[in-house]
Motif scaffolding. Structure first.
Motif, PDB file in Angstrom:
ATOM      1  N   ARG A   1      49.492  38.536  39.994  1.00 15.20           N
ATOM      2  CA  ARG A   1      48.127  39.036  40.152  1.00 15.20           C
ATOM      3  C   ARG A   1      48.000  40.511  39.765  1.00 15.20           C
ATOM      4  O   ARG A   1      46.936  40.960  39.326  1.00 15.20           O
ATOM      5  CB  ARG A   1      47.638  38.823  41.591  1.00 15.20           C
ATOM      6  N   TYR A   2      49.088  41.261  39.922  1.00 13.39           N
ATOM      7  CA  TYR A   2      49.064  42.660  39.508  1.00 13.39           C
ATOM      8  C   TYR A   2      48.796  42.763  37.999  1.00 13.39           C
ATOM      9  O   TYR A   2      48.033  43.621  37.539  1.00 13.39           O
ATOM     10  CB  TYR A   2      50.390  43.349  39.832  1.00 13.39           C
ATOM     11  N   ASN A   3      49.451  41.888  37.248  1.00 11.00           N
ATOM     12  CA  ASN A   3      49.280  41.930  35.799  1.00 11.00           C
ATOM     13  C   ASN A   3      47.896  41.430  35.390  1.00 11.00           C
ATOM     14  O   ASN A   3      47.294  41.945  34.441  1.00 11.00           O
ATOM     15  CB  ASN A   3      50.362  41.095  35.106  1.00 11.00           C
ATOM     16  N   ILE A   4      47.374  40.442  36.117  1.00  9.30           N
ATOM     17  CA  ILE A   4      46.012  39.974  35.843  1.00  9.30           C
ATOM     18  C   ILE A   4      45.026  41.135  36.040  1.00  9.30           C
ATOM     19  O   ILE A   4      44.150  41.376  35.207  1.00  9.30           O
ATOM     20  CB  ILE A   4      45.627  38.808  36.770  1.00  9.30           C
ATOM     21  N   LYS A   5      45.185  41.862  37.133  1.00 13.50           N
ATOM     22  CA  LYS A   5      44.296  42.979  37.433  1.00 13.50           C
ATOM     23  C   LYS A   5      44.418  44.081  36.389  1.00 13.50           C
ATOM     24  O   LYS A   5      43.409  44.600  35.888  1.00 13.50           O
ATOM     25  CB  LYS A   5      44.613  43.539  38.820  1.00 13.50           C
ATOM     26  N   GLN A   6      45.644  44.429  36.026  1.00 10.44           N
ATOM     27  CA  GLN A   6      45.861  45.513  35.076  1.00 10.44           C
ATOM     28  C   GLN A   6      45.282  45.188  33.705  1.00 10.44           C
ATOM     29  O   GLN A   6      44.794  46.069  32.992  1.00 10.44           O
ATOM     30  CB  GLN A   6      47.361  45.796  34.936  1.00 10.44           C
ATOM     31  N   LYS A   7      45.290  43.909  33.343  1.00 16.10           N
ATOM     32  CA  LYS A   7      44.782  43.491  32.034  1.00 16.10           C
ATOM     33  C   LYS A   7      43.296  43.126  32.074  1.00 16.10           C
ATOM     34  O   LYS A   7      42.759  42.584  31.103  1.00 16.10           O
ATOM     35  CB  LYS A   7      45.592  42.299  31.512  1.00 16.10           C
ATOM     36  N   GLY A   8      42.631  43.422  33.186  1.00 18.53           N
ATOM     37  CA  GLY A   8      41.194  43.207  33.263  1.00 18.53           C
ATOM     38  C   GLY A   8      40.773  41.775  33.471  1.00 18.53           C
ATOM     39  O   GLY A   8      39.616  41.424  33.203  1.00 18.53           O
TER      40      GLY A   8
END
Length: 343
Positions: A225-232
């Motif tokens: 989820r961190y990567n989902i958030k960082q990639k918008g």
């Protein structure tokens, strides 16, 4: 005269069940970022189809976004992804994967499908620290030319990846049409067990937008989820995605819509074949690639919207016709009649 579109399978909006559900729930209050009631219920419904309670599911808005988020999350900075030459991440996504710092290593394909010997060629050229290290294999089902993987092909690919310390990722933007193909011998549950990560596309099968990322490999789940958030990709109103997948998967609507699209594609294919024309690839899903004389194509384009796919020779071109969950039977029949009448 308004032209009828066979250019893609997202020209229409969404199935009426989704619109109805969105309207009826419009004033309900829910938590954001996918932690709402509808996302929870949608995940339960999908896990039921997967026959796997351990699968981790995340909703994002589109296919390119899903590919970018998954690949950038999986790979270390020096690692690369292997894709077929016609693969979407190689041919259509504006270098989005390379923009994250990961090279796409291209392999030749047969009918749009990767097989172990194609991957071996790439691996043979990447054996030391002076070049990138292939770590992930990217495939699409259905492929960009509408073909599908058989159970045997996917099993062989899965085994090859395990033997060579590679991860296997399936782009499922058109997974519905692949599973519902009359040539298919794979279930959704079997696919899920044979790949490390994949996604189920709704954008091209009845949804307004949305893809459901399914992670099977436990080592890939941490902090996703961190990567989902960082990639918008982590939508504040995640309920919009969850609700769509809940409507599509609470029963069998997702598969009913894909069956409709495939059925009409087969009908178009039969009509074209009857006129004596050949195809770039066999019509296995909702994409049809007939090879037609250029003068015929120009006349058809006066009434229909479609893509010119590839030039075959100076007089003939392969075009792409796509049917959708909402394609009308009468428009398919009209296309066949019009093709027959063009001289």
């Amino acid at each position: 005269m308004q032209k009828y579109g066979f250019a893609n399978d997202y020209m229409e909006g969404c199935h009426e069940n989704i619109l109805k559900a969105l309207l009826e729930s419009n004033l309900e209050q829910h938590m954001g970022y996918g932690e709402d009631y509808y996302c929870t219920k949608a995940k339960e419904a999908i896990k039921n189809k997967l026959e796997d309670e351990n699968a981790e599911i995340h909703f994002v808005s589109g296919g390119t976004q899903a590919n970018l988020i998954i690949i950038s999350s999986i790979l270390r900075p020096y690692e690369s992804v292997i894709s077929g030459d016609s693969g979407h991440i190689n041919a259509n996504e504006t270098g989005s994967i390379e923009a994250t710092g990961h090279k796409v290593c291209v392999a030749k394909t047969v009918d749009g499908k990767l097989i172990p010997k194609n991957i071996e060629v790439v691996l043979s050229k990447h054996k030391n620290e002076h070049v990138v290290k292939p770590r992930l294999v990217y495939i699409s089902n259905s492929t960009e030319i509408g073909t599908i993987y058989t159970k045997r092909e996917l099993e062989e690919l899965s085994e090859f990846c395990k033997d060579n310390d590679l991860l296997l990722f399936m782009d499922g933007a058109r997974l519905g049409s692949a599973i519902c193909s009359k040539y298919n011998d794979l279930t959704l549950a079997e696919i899920s067990k044979l790949v490390d990560v994949f996604y189920i596309g709704a954008t091209k099968n009845g949804g307004l937008l949305g893809e459901a990322i399914v992670i099977n490999n436990d080592s890939l789940k941490r902090d996703f989820r961190y990567n989902i958030k960082q990639k918008g990709g982590l939508l504040a109103k995640g309920r919009l995605l969850g609700m769509q997948f809940f409507e599509l998967f609470k029963e069998d609507l997702y598969f009913d819509l894909a069956n409709h699209a495939n059925k009409l594609a087969y009908r178009i294919s039969e009509g074209i074949e009857k006129e004596g024309y050949t195809f770039l690839a066999e019509a296995q899903t909702n994409q049809v690639f007939p090879i037609l004389p250029n003068n015929i194509i120009e006349k058809l384009s006066e009434k229909y919207i479609f893509l010119k796919w590839s030039e075959v020779d100076e007089n003939n071109t392969a075009i792409r016709l796509i049917t959708s969950w909402a394609t009308k039977n009468e428009e398919v029949e009209s296309f066949i009649v019009d093709l027959s009448n063009i001289k």
